[in-house]
Design a protein around this motif. Structure first.
Motif, PDB file in Angstrom:
ATOM      1  N   LYS A  68       0.867  -1.192   0.000  1.00 46.83           N
ATOM      2  CA  LYS A  68       0.000   0.000   0.000  1.00 46.83           C
ATOM      3  C   LYS A  68       0.892   1.227   0.000  1.00 46.83           C
ATOM      4  N   GLU A  69       0.802   2.010  -1.027  1.00 44.01           N
ATOM      5  CA  GLU A  69       1.553   3.274  -1.133  1.00 44.01           C
ATOM      6  C   GLU A  69       3.030   3.116  -0.775  1.00 44.01           C
ATOM      7  N   GLY A  70       3.663   2.145  -1.380  1.00 42.87           N
ATOM      8  CA  GLY A  70       5.105   1.962  -1.179  1.00 42.87           C
ATOM      9  C   GLY A  70       5.473   1.278   0.129  1.00 42.87           C
ATOM     10  N   ASN A 116      12.618   7.659 -11.501  1.00 45.24           N
ATOM     11  CA  ASN A 116      13.596   8.736 -11.680  1.00 45.24           C
ATOM     12  C   ASN A 116      13.887   8.968 -13.152  1.00 45.24           C
ATOM     13  N   ARG A 117      14.035   7.833 -13.898  1.00 46.65           N
ATOM     14  CA  ARG A 117      14.299   7.960 -15.343  1.00 46.65           C
ATOM     15  C   ARG A 117      13.148   8.698 -16.027  1.00 46.65           C
ATOM     16  N   LYS A 118      11.918   8.323 -15.637  1.00 42.19           N
ATOM     17  CA  LYS A 118      10.732   8.930 -16.249  1.00 42.19           C
ATOM     18  C   LYS A 118      10.715  10.439 -15.964  1.00 42.19           C
ATOM     19  N   GLU A 135      14.186  -0.972  -8.142  1.00 38.85           N
ATOM     20  CA  GLU A 135      13.918  -0.939  -9.597  1.00 38.85           C
ATOM     21  C   GLU A 135      12.813   0.062  -9.902  1.00 38.85           C
ATOM     22  N   LYS A 136      11.758   0.029  -9.066  1.00 40.73           N
ATOM     23  CA  LYS A 136      10.623   0.942  -9.280  1.00 40.73           C
ATOM     24  C   LYS A 136      11.087   2.390  -9.197  1.00 40.73           C
ATOM     25  N   SER A 137      11.940   2.698  -8.162  1.00 43.80           N
ATOM     26  CA  SER A 137      12.327   4.100  -8.006  1.00 43.80           C
ATOM     27  C   SER A 137      13.309   4.510  -9.109  1.00 43.80           C
TER      28      SER A 137
END
Ligand SMILES: Nc1nc2c([nH]c(=O)n2[C@@H]2O[C@H](COP(=O)(O)OP(=O)(O)OP(=O)(O)O)[C@@H](O)[C@H]2O)c(=O)[nH]1
Length: 155
Positions: A19-21, A143-145, A137-139
């Protein structure tokens, strides 16, 4: 003839609910084996049950919540001094119910950075590692986005 009896590992299912990270951790009741330790909600797979049936039952019995099971996250074999466990951990979604402490001492929502602040059962280490890499990986992707969006907005 004397000898030690070799037992099959205890089959255990565990739910990783996000839930929310943050991830839901529950604390084992103090009177129970390994009481006071933190873990992922779940428990032993009973004879005749599938892992999915077992997980849904355990979450309803322990926390009064309903879940949907999305995917397999990790399997762990671990040997305790009292015997071994084979834990099947699934990524799940909480779909209904108000969380209640029926068969748990407490619950907490923790980010992967906060895991080290809880005494989590040692068998869960590979699950925690899997979650840490999943979140990093998600972060990285986020960041790339963000960098891409910033460079597009400034060009
Ligand atoms: N639920 C759960 N059990 C775990 C985890 N990690 C881990 O080593 N275990 C071990 O797996 C076993 C699960 O048994 P349990 O006592 O929780 O099962 P249960 O809810 O069916 O208990 P019961 O016999 O009181 O009905 C315990 O020995 C526990 O130490 C985890 O993340 N979640």
């Amino acid at each position: 003839m004397t000898g030690t009896t070799i037992k099959a590992p205890l089959a255990v299912c565990a739910a990783v609910i996000e839930k929310e990270g943050k991830v839901l951790l529950t604390q084992r009741p103090h009177g129970k084996q390994q009481g006071g330790f933190w873990e992922f909600p779940g428990g032993k797979i009973d004879p005749g049950e599938s892992p999915h049936q077992s997980l849904k039952r355990e979450l309803s019995e322990e926390l009064a919540i309903e879940i949907e099971i999305d995917s397999l996250l990790e399997t762990v074999y671990y040997h305790y001094d009292w015997g071994s466990v084979l834990i099947i951990a699934y990524l799940c979604r909480w779909t209904a119910g108000e969380l209640a402490h029926i068969e748990v001492a407490d619950h907490a929502w923790a980010t992967p950075e906060q895991f080290s602040g809880y005494h989590i059962l040692p068998a869960d280490q590979p699950i925690l590692d899997r979650l840490r890499s999943r979140y990093s990986e998600k972060s990285t992707k986020m960041n790339r986005k963000r960098e891409k969006e910033m460079s597009q907005s400034t060009s």
